[in-house]
Motif scaffolding. Structure first.
Motif, PDB file in Angstrom:
ATOM      1  N   GLN A  91       1.012  -1.040  -0.033  1.00 23.64           N
ATOM      2  CA  GLN A  91      -0.063  -0.095   0.036  1.00 23.64           C
ATOM      3  C   GLN A  91       0.804   1.203  -0.146  1.00 23.64           C
ATOM      4  O   GLN A  91       1.825   1.273   1.032  1.00 23.64           O
ATOM      5  CB  GLN A  91      -0.908   0.034   1.408  1.00 23.64           C
ATOM      6  N   SER A  93       1.315   5.679  -0.375  1.00 21.49           N
ATOM      7  CA  SER A  93       0.837   6.851  -0.255  1.00 21.49           C
ATOM      8  C   SER A  93       1.536   7.902  -1.499  1.00 21.49           C
ATOM      9  O   SER A  93       2.659   7.692  -1.567  1.00 21.49           O
ATOM     10  CB  SER A  93       0.811   7.561   0.845  1.00 21.49           C
ATOM     11  N   TYR A  94       0.891   8.617  -1.929  1.00 23.41           N
ATOM     12  CA  TYR A  94       1.553   9.677  -3.063  1.00 23.41           C
ATOM     13  C   TYR A  94       0.954  10.877  -3.243  1.00 23.41           C
ATOM     14  O   TYR A  94      -0.360  10.962  -2.800  1.00 23.41           O
ATOM     15  CB  TYR A  94       1.509   8.893  -4.264  1.00 23.41           C
ATOM     16  N   GLN A  95       1.506  11.826  -3.644  1.00 27.44           N
ATOM     17  CA  GLN A  95       0.708  13.338  -3.984  1.00 27.44           C
ATOM     18  C   GLN A  95       0.002  13.254  -5.051  1.00 27.44           C
ATOM     19  O   GLN A  95       0.655  12.947  -6.100  1.00 27.44           O
ATOM     20  CB  GLN A  95       1.756  14.417  -3.858  1.00 27.44           C
ATOM     21  N   ILE A 107      -3.446  13.711  -0.610  1.00 26.42           N
ATOM     22  CA  ILE A 107      -2.550  12.741  -0.742  1.00 26.42           C
ATOM     23  C   ILE A 107      -3.555  11.687  -0.997  1.00 26.42           C
ATOM     24  O   ILE A 107      -4.239  11.285  -0.012  1.00 26.42           O
ATOM     25  CB  ILE A 107      -1.805  12.558   0.577  1.00 26.42           C
ATOM     26  N   GLU A 108      -3.031  10.720  -1.839  1.00 29.62           N
ATOM     27  CA  GLU A 108      -4.119   9.351  -1.968  1.00 29.62           C
ATOM     28  C   GLU A 108      -2.898   8.186  -1.784  1.00 29.62           C
ATOM     29  O   GLU A 108      -1.885   8.063  -1.540  1.00 29.62           O
ATOM     30  CB  GLU A 108      -4.599   9.547  -3.654  1.00 29.62           C
ATOM     31  N   THR A 109      -3.891   7.067  -1.524  1.00 30.55           N
ATOM     32  CA  THR A 109      -3.262   5.808  -1.539  1.00 30.55           C
ATOM     33  C   THR A 109      -3.865   5.170  -2.535  1.00 30.55           C
ATOM     34  O   THR A 109      -4.951   4.914  -3.119  1.00 30.55           O
ATOM     35  CB  THR A 109      -3.676   5.174  -0.069  1.00 30.55           C
ATOM     36  N   GLU A 139       5.016   7.062   0.977  1.00 34.78           N
ATOM     37  CA  GLU A 139       4.993   6.168   2.141  1.00 34.78           C
ATOM     38  C   GLU A 139       4.618   4.714   1.716  1.00 34.78           C
ATOM     39  O   GLU A 139       3.791   4.617   0.786  1.00 34.78           O
ATOM     40  CB  GLU A 139       4.122   6.465   3.117  1.00 34.78           C
TER      41      GLU A 139
END
Length: 158
Positions: A91, A93-95, A107-109, A139
């Motif tokens: 999993q 996380s990114y902008q 920020i989405e996952t 992350e």
């Protein structure tokens, strides 16, 4: 009185640096020299000769295998797909950005389902349909860890 030619001094001679490696050619030269200079009344034992050839053959095969493994490892280190393949199932996380304006969004996952390569860069393909560069990940989590943490939190609330 006779004069000594200075070009004959030992310190003026070219020096040869010995190599610590003994290759096929050097081994064969030593073997041929040994055969040429052996005592004709006491020749080299056949079994000893065969044993030396078998050892040499085994050594040569091991050296070839080592070179092949080194080549394989180097080629795998270069590939971004191999380098980031461990992220499949994680999993991340990114902008997120608005494609039209370039404006930052939340920020989405997403869960990584595949890794591809484009122009030498690793592209992470996510379960939500997005494709992002691997270095854009903010992350990385193991989804099983976050599920167990959520379950522990639910149990504490009961």
């Amino acid at each position: 009185m006779a004069k000594i030619d200075p070009s004959l001094y030992l310190n003026n001679q070219a020096t040869r640096t010995p190599s610590p490696d003994l290759g096929k050619d050097e081994f064969l030269k030593i073997l041929m020299t040994q055969l040429q200079n052996q005592d004709p009344t006491n020749p080299m034992d056949d079994r000893e000769f065969i044993s030396q050839m078998a050892q040499f053959s085994s050594l040569e095969q091991m050296m070839n295998m080592t070179n092949s493994i080194d080549t394989l490892v180097q080629s795998q280190l270069v590939s971004p797909v191999i380098k980031y393949s461990h992220m499949i199932g994680k999993q991340i996380s990114y902008q997120a950005y608005d494609e039209e304006t370039g404006e930052k969004l939340d920020i989405e996952t997403g869960k990584v389902v595949a890794v591809s390569q484009q122009d030498g860069w690793a592209i992470l393909e996510l379960d939500n349909g997005e494709k992002i560069y691997a270095d854009a990940a903010l992350e990385v989590r193991d989804p099983t860890d976050s599920e167990s943490n959520n379950n522990q939190g639910d149990e504490a609330n009961e």
